[in-house]
Design a protein around this motif. Structure first.
Motif, PDB file in Angstrom:
ATOM      1  N   VAL A  52      -5.077  20.822  -6.978  1.00 54.24           N
ATOM      2  CA  VAL A  52      -5.960  19.797  -6.425  1.00 54.24           C
ATOM      3  C   VAL A  52      -5.221  18.470  -6.366  1.00 54.24           C
ATOM      4  O   VAL A  52      -4.616  18.029  -7.341  1.00 54.24           O
ATOM      5  N   ILE A  53      -5.235  17.807  -5.211  1.00 60.77           N
ATOM      6  CA  ILE A  53      -4.551  16.531  -5.042  1.00 60.77           C
ATOM      7  C   ILE A  53      -5.421  15.416  -5.622  1.00 60.77           C
ATOM      8  O   ILE A  53      -6.607  15.326  -5.306  1.00 60.77           O
ATOM      9  N   PRO A  54      -4.863  14.561  -6.478  1.00 58.34           N
ATOM     10  CA  PRO A  54      -5.641  13.449  -7.041  1.00 58.34           C
ATOM     11  C   PRO A  54      -6.219  12.565  -5.942  1.00 58.34           C
ATOM     12  O   PRO A  54      -5.610  12.391  -4.877  1.00 58.34           O
ATOM     13  N   THR A  55      -7.382  12.010  -6.196  1.00 57.48           N
ATOM     14  CA  THR A  55      -8.076  11.203  -5.187  1.00 57.48           C
ATOM     15  C   THR A  55      -7.243  10.030  -4.716  1.00 57.48           C
ATOM     16  O   THR A  55      -7.200   9.718  -3.522  1.00 57.48           O
ATOM     17  N   ILE A  56      -6.538   9.361  -5.634  1.00 58.45           N
ATOM     18  CA  ILE A  56      -5.762   8.187  -5.258  1.00 58.45           C
ATOM     19  C   ILE A  56      -4.657   8.556  -4.266  1.00 58.45           C
ATOM     20  O   ILE A  56      -4.349   7.804  -3.336  1.00 58.45           O
TER      21      ILE A  56
ATOM     22  N   ILE B  91      -2.474   8.731   1.470  1.00 56.16           N
ATOM     23  CA  ILE B  91      -1.688   9.422   2.483  1.00 56.16           C
ATOM     24  C   ILE B  91      -2.569   9.783   3.662  1.00 56.16           C
ATOM     25  O   ILE B  91      -3.660  10.312   3.521  1.00 56.16           O
ATOM     26  N   GLY B  92      -2.064   9.529   4.852  1.00 55.41           N
ATOM     27  CA  GLY B  92      -2.828   9.775   6.070  1.00 55.41           C
ATOM     28  C   GLY B  92      -3.053  11.249   6.320  1.00 55.41           C
ATOM     29  O   GLY B  92      -2.457  12.119   5.683  1.00 55.41           O
ATOM     30  N   VAL B  93      -3.899  11.544   7.270  1.00 58.29           N
ATOM     31  CA  VAL B  93      -4.223  12.932   7.590  1.00 58.29           C
ATOM     32  C   VAL B  93      -3.564  13.372   8.888  1.00 58.29           C
ATOM     33  O   VAL B  93      -3.757  14.491   9.329  1.00 58.29           O
ATOM     34  N   GLN B  94      -2.792  12.499   9.523  1.00 62.59           N
ATOM     35  CA  GLN B  94      -2.140  12.840  10.776  1.00 62.59           C
ATOM     36  C   GLN B  94      -0.652  12.575  10.687  1.00 62.59           C
ATOM     37  O   GLN B  94      -0.219  11.597  10.087  1.00 62.59           O
TER      38      GLN B  94
ATOM     39  N   ALA C  78       4.279  14.991   2.398  1.00 65.23           N
ATOM     40  CA  ALA C  78       4.064  13.628   1.909  1.00 65.23           C
ATOM     41  C   ALA C  78       3.077  13.611   0.746  1.00 65.23           C
ATOM     42  O   ALA C  78       3.308  12.953  -0.274  1.00 65.23           O
ATOM     43  N   ARG C  79       1.978  14.325   0.892  1.00 62.00           N
ATOM     44  CA  ARG C  79       0.981  14.351  -0.177  1.00 62.00           C
ATOM     45  C   ARG C  79       1.548  14.951  -1.455  1.00 62.00           C
ATOM     46  O   ARG C  79       1.310  14.443  -2.550  1.00 62.00           O
ATOM     47  N   ARG C  80       2.278  16.039  -1.309  1.00 64.04           N
ATOM     48  CA  ARG C  80       2.829  16.708  -2.483  1.00 64.04           C
ATOM     49  C   ARG C  80       3.884  15.839  -3.179  1.00 64.04           C
ATOM     50  O   ARG C  80       4.000  15.863  -4.401  1.00 64.04           O
ATOM     51  N   PHE C  81       4.677  15.119  -2.398  1.00 60.89           N
ATOM     52  CA  PHE C  81       5.672  14.245  -3.016  1.00 60.89           C
ATOM     53  C   PHE C  81       4.981  13.156  -3.849  1.00 60.89           C
ATOM     54  O   PHE C  81       5.344  12.904  -4.998  1.00 60.89           O
ATOM     55  N   TRP C  82       3.980  12.505  -3.265  1.00 61.82           N
ATOM     56  CA  TRP C  82       3.286  11.440  -3.989  1.00 61.82           C
ATOM     57  C   TRP C  82       2.480  11.993  -5.156  1.00 61.82           C
ATOM     58  O   TRP C  82       2.294  11.312  -6.160  1.00 61.82           O
ATOM     59  N   MET C  83       2.028  13.249  -5.037  1.00 58.84           N
ATOM     60  CA  MET C  83       1.337  13.862  -6.164  1.00 58.84           C
ATOM     61  C   MET C  83       2.320  14.093  -7.321  1.00 58.84           C
ATOM     62  O   MET C  83       1.991  13.875  -8.494  1.00 58.84           O
TER      63      MET C  83
ATOM     64  N   THR D 193       1.037   9.136   8.957  1.00 61.80           N
ATOM     65  CA  THR D 193       0.536   7.760   8.973  1.00 61.80           C
ATOM     66  C   THR D 193       0.066   7.358   7.581  1.00 61.80           C
ATOM     67  O   THR D 193      -0.462   8.169   6.827  1.00 61.80           O
ATOM     68  N   LEU D 194       0.254   6.099   7.250  1.00 63.10           N
ATOM     69  CA  LEU D 194      -0.152   5.582   5.948  1.00 63.10           C
ATOM     70  C   LEU D 194      -1.297   4.595   6.150  1.00 63.10           C
ATOM     71  O   LEU D 194      -1.087   3.514   6.698  1.00 63.10           O
ATOM     72  N   PRO D 195      -2.511   4.951   5.736  1.00 64.29           N
ATOM     73  CA  PRO D 195      -3.664   4.062   5.953  1.00 64.29           C
ATOM     74  C   PRO D 195      -3.511   2.712   5.280  1.00 64.29           C
ATOM     75  O   PRO D 195      -3.928   1.694   5.808  1.00 64.29           O
ATOM     76  N   SER D 196      -2.894   2.698   4.103  1.00 64.94           N
ATOM     77  CA  SER D 196      -2.826   1.435   3.358  1.00 64.94           C
ATOM     78  C   SER D 196      -1.619   1.433   2.431  1.00 64.94           C
ATOM     79  O   SER D 196      -1.475   2.317   1.583  1.00 64.94           O
ATOM     80  N   LEU D 197      -0.737   0.439   2.624  1.00 64.34           N
ATOM     81  CA  LEU D 197       0.381   0.289   1.711  1.00 64.34           C
ATOM     82  C   LEU D 197      -0.087  -0.211   0.348  1.00 64.34           C
ATOM     83  O   LEU D 197       0.589  -0.010  -0.666  1.00 64.34           O
ATOM     84  N   ASP D 198      -1.251  -0.864   0.311  1.00 67.79           N
ATOM     85  CA  ASP D 198      -1.787  -1.347  -0.969  1.00 67.79           C
ATOM     86  C   ASP D 198      -2.052  -0.186  -1.922  1.00 67.79           C
ATOM     87  O   ASP D 198      -1.854  -0.297  -3.134  1.00 67.79           O
ATOM     88  N   LEU D 199      -2.511   0.940  -1.353  1.00 67.65           N
ATOM     89  CA  LEU D 199      -2.786   2.095  -2.195  1.00 67.65           C
ATOM     90  C   LEU D 199      -1.488   2.680  -2.755  1.00 67.65           C
ATOM     91  O   LEU D 199      -1.434   3.143  -3.886  1.00 67.65           O
ATOM     92  N   LEU D 200      -0.423   2.651  -1.938  1.00 69.03           N
ATOM     93  CA  LEU D 200       0.862   3.115  -2.438  1.00 69.03           C
ATOM     94  C   LEU D 200       1.353   2.199  -3.548  1.00 69.03           C
ATOM     95  O   LEU D 200       1.917   2.646  -4.552  1.00 69.03           O
ATOM     96  N   ASP D 201       1.162   0.896  -3.379  1.00 67.35           N
ATOM     97  CA  ASP D 201       1.512  -0.048  -4.436  1.00 67.35           C
ATOM     98  C   ASP D 201       0.737   0.262  -5.716  1.00 67.35           C
ATOM     99  O   ASP D 201       1.262   0.118  -6.825  1.00 67.35           O
ATOM    100  N   LYS D 202      -0.514   0.689  -5.538  1.00 63.87           N
ATOM    101  CA  LYS D 202      -1.340   1.016  -6.698  1.00 63.87           C
ATOM    102  C   LYS D 202      -0.786   2.237  -7.428  1.00 63.87           C
ATOM    103  O   LYS D 202      -0.791   2.293  -8.663  1.00 63.87           O
ATOM    104  N   ILE D 203      -0.292   3.217  -6.648  1.00 63.02           N
ATOM    105  CA  ILE D 203       0.327   4.389  -7.276  1.00 63.02           C
ATOM    106  C   ILE D 203       1.570   3.961  -8.047  1.00 63.02           C
ATOM    107  O   ILE D 203       1.791   4.383  -9.184  1.00 63.02           O
ATOM    108  N   LEU D 204       2.374   3.103  -7.441  1.00 63.32           N
ATOM    109  CA  LEU D 204       3.595   2.625  -8.106  1.00 63.32           C
ATOM    110  C   LEU D 204       3.267   1.838  -9.369  1.00 63.32           C
ATOM    111  O   LEU D 204       4.014   1.887 -10.349  1.00 63.32           O
ATOM    112  N   SER D 205       2.178   1.107  -9.337  1.00 60.03           N
ATOM    113  CA  SER D 205       1.833   0.278 -10.496  1.00 60.03           C
ATOM    114  C   SER D 205       1.541   1.111 -11.737  1.00 60.03           C
ATOM    115  O   SER D 205       1.550   0.606 -12.857  1.00 60.03           O
ATOM    116  N   GLY D 206       1.288   2.402 -11.542  1.00 58.30           N
ATOM    117  CA  GLY D 206       1.045   3.277 -12.690  1.00 58.30           C
ATOM    118  C   GLY D 206       2.317   3.710 -13.396  1.00 58.30           C
ATOM    119  O   GLY D 206       2.264   4.325 -14.455  1.00 58.30           O
ATOM    120  N   LEU D 207       3.470   3.376 -12.828  1.00 57.99           N
ATOM    121  CA  LEU D 207       4.747   3.784 -13.423  1.00 57.99           C
ATOM    122  C   LEU D 207       5.212   2.714 -14.404  1.00 57.99           C
ATOM    123  O   LEU D 207       6.174   1.993 -14.159  1.00 57.99           O
TER     124      LEU D 207
END
Length: 572
Positions: free
Chosen positions: A143-147, A152-155, A173-178, A201-215
């Protein structure tokens, strides 16, 4: 060892592990098959780093695209390997779609210390060549985490691809970020390749920043995927010490003391250069493409800030193209100034001023590697004394050296044969040739005297192989400039003997020089530089029929005869 006298050394796991760390992967793999104990001890070392571009893995991964029985057996075999040994992986370097999938599905890759992505387009080209039709990923179990799902875009961002290939792009892309998300507590190093942004496509770079902030334990971030706000990233991940990527325009005055390595991967203007040196006061190494002004003028860059009296700790600068520095007084700790190898660069080195100013103003300089810099003889001799007494490596071109014309050489040769060089009845032409010879020899002797003061040198390359502009004939991979006419001739008569002071010299290069080195000079080199291990300048660089190349071939054979242990580098 007699029976009952104790265990053999080969059965001590701690010793096996110490030995295993000095073996290459093929030898490690063979040793792990010896017995159960060796397998149990060496398997963690064998799987500690997984790189799908090494050994047989590219061929294996390509075979997975086949929907034949062989392809399915290969998939099952790779899946079983990762399920069994994936928990040993600490460094994961990926270029292949299936590597990302199997690593995220095996359930074991959750203790990664380093996760690095590279160009996925490389595999795309290989797949198109090998298999033609796209290969669709099977449905995944994890299961892919919600964040990650939201970020990650769907297209797919590549509309020209088949539906199966688009699905694979998005899933990859989804699996790499997971993978990154699941290893957030252990990761110390992350590399985000720009090809990730082309997968979907990436809907929001802010969300990627949020993933990075967890590191929160991340120390090294390489990001060419998208421009990042250095301030935001450093505030979110205060543990970062190394940053690579193209930053957004930054004008904030926030200071970050932890950053030691900064690679901007782009051009930098004078204000930005000074800004980042102030922003990262403890920076050790700065990498950039080039230092430029807004109007591309070759104006020097003053490394100074009147509002800040703190001396910069910068010890290394690496650059790709031309760079200009005016005042290095704030770079008193600089030890290395190095030009990075780049096949696309042609005759685009820094100005003479940069090399000379560093030699004059950086007392701790140990490496000055500006292989495309033409350091002009006149400027060199006019410069103040050099302060870099600890310099260990110097690589640059010394050009603008006065050399005799063909006519002058013929006149001097005739005078030498006739023994009339001291005759009072010399013609005006004869006297001019003799005067030019004295001036030429005097200039070269003064240049070599400067170099002789650098007594700690281990590497001295006075010229370097430089590719011709192959844009008109891109099929020719080995076209080289024979030599530059206005360079040192490096003979005993022109002052080569002064370099006997360089007792620690291990590498001597003169490829590209219009040198007159002959057997007496080679005899002197062997006698004067006992630690010499490599030379560059006697290997073929162009057509063997030319006089220059024929002489080099003869000298190389002679050098092999008197000192076969000295490696001859360069050329083709």
């Amino acid at each position: 060892m007699p029976k009952g006298s104790g265990p053999s050394l080969a059965s001590v796991p701690e010793l096996l592990e110490l030995i295993g760390r000095h073996l290459n992967l093929p030898d490690l793999a063979r040793c792990s098959l010896t017995c159960r104990l060796w397998h149990h001890t060496l398997s963690p070392l064998l799987w500690e780093t997984f790189d799908d571009s090494l050994y047989n893995w590219p061929r294996i991964m390509l075979a997975l695209y086949s929907e034949t029985d062989t392809g399915r057996r290969q998939k099952a075999w790779v899946d079983a390997l990762f399920s069994k040994y994936g928990h040993h992986i600490r460094t994961l370097r990926v270029r292949r779609y299936y590597t990302v999938l199997v690593a995220s599905e095996c359930g074991g890759c959750t203790r990664l210390v380093s996760l690095q992505s590279f160009d996925f387009a490389e595999e795309l080209r290989a797949v198109a060549k090998e298999s033609g039709s796209g290969w669709c990923l099977e449905s995944t179990k994890t299961v892919i985490p919600t964040i990650v799902e939201n970020a990650i875009g769907v297209q797919s961002s590549r509309g020209w691809r088949s539906e199966a290939a688009k699905d694979r792009d998005v899933t990859t892309a989804r699996r790499f970020w997971m993978l990154l998300y699941l290893n957030s507590s252990t990761l110390r190093s992350v590399r985000l390749d720009k090809s990730l942004s082309t997968l979907c496509t990436l809907p929001s770079l802010d969300l990627l920043d949020k993933i990075l902030s967890g590191l929160q334990n991340l120390e090294k971030l390489s990001n060419t995927m998208y421009p990042m706000d250095a301030d935001v990233v450093l505030q979110q991940i205060p543990s970062l010490r190394s940053i690579t990527g193209c930053p957004k325009r930054d004008t904030s005055s926030v200071v970050f003391n932890n950053v030691r390595f900064f690679d901007v991967s782009t051009r930098m203007d004078p204000l930005t250069f000074r800004h980042y040196l102030t922003k990262f006061p403890n920076l050790n190494c700065l990498c950039l493409e080039r230092l430029v002004t807004h109007h591309q003028q070759q104006q020097p860059i003053a490394v100074q800030d009147n509002n800040n009296n703190v001396s910069f700790q910068l010890s290394e600068i690496r650059f790709t193209l031309d760079s200009w520095i005016d005042n290095p007084t704030r770079l008193v700790e600089l030890e290395t100034f190095r030009q990075l190898e780049n096949e696309d660069v042609f005759l685009a080195g820094p100005t003479t001023d940069t090399a000379l100013i560093l030699l004059q103003g950086c007392p701790k300089l140990k490496v000055l590697d500006v292989y495309q810099s033409q350091l002009r003889a006149e400027s060199l001799l006019a410069s103040p004394p050099w302060v870099c007494e600890k310099l260990e490596a110097l690589r640059c071109m010394i050009t603008g050296v006065s050399r005799l014309s063909t006519q002058d050489m013929k006149i001097l040769n005739d005078l030498s044969v006739s023994g009339s060089s001291r005759n009072v009845f010399l013609t005006e032409q004869d006297r001019n040739a003799l005067k030019t010879d004295r001036e030429t020899m005097g200039q070269q002797q003064r240049i070599l005297a400067r170099l002789a003061n650098l007594t700690h040198l281990k590497v001295l390359e006075l010229a370097s192989k430089r590719p011709k502009d192959n844009r008109q004939r891109p099929d020719e991979d080995h076209l080289y400039v024979d030599h530059f006419s206005d360079t040192l001739e490096l003979t005993l008569a022109s002052g080569l003997g002064q370099l006997a002071a360089l007792k620690d010299l291990e590498m001597f290069g003169f490829e590209g020089c219009n040198h007159e080195i002959d057997k007496p000079e080679l005899d002197w080199i062997v006698k004067s530089w006992p630690r010499l291990r490599a030379m560059r300048g006697l290997r073929q660089t162009s057509v063997l029929t030319s006089r220059f190349e024929t002489r080099k071939t003869e000298l190389r054979a002679y050098m092999q005869q008197i000192r076969p242990d000295i490696q001859q580098q360069g050329g083709k």
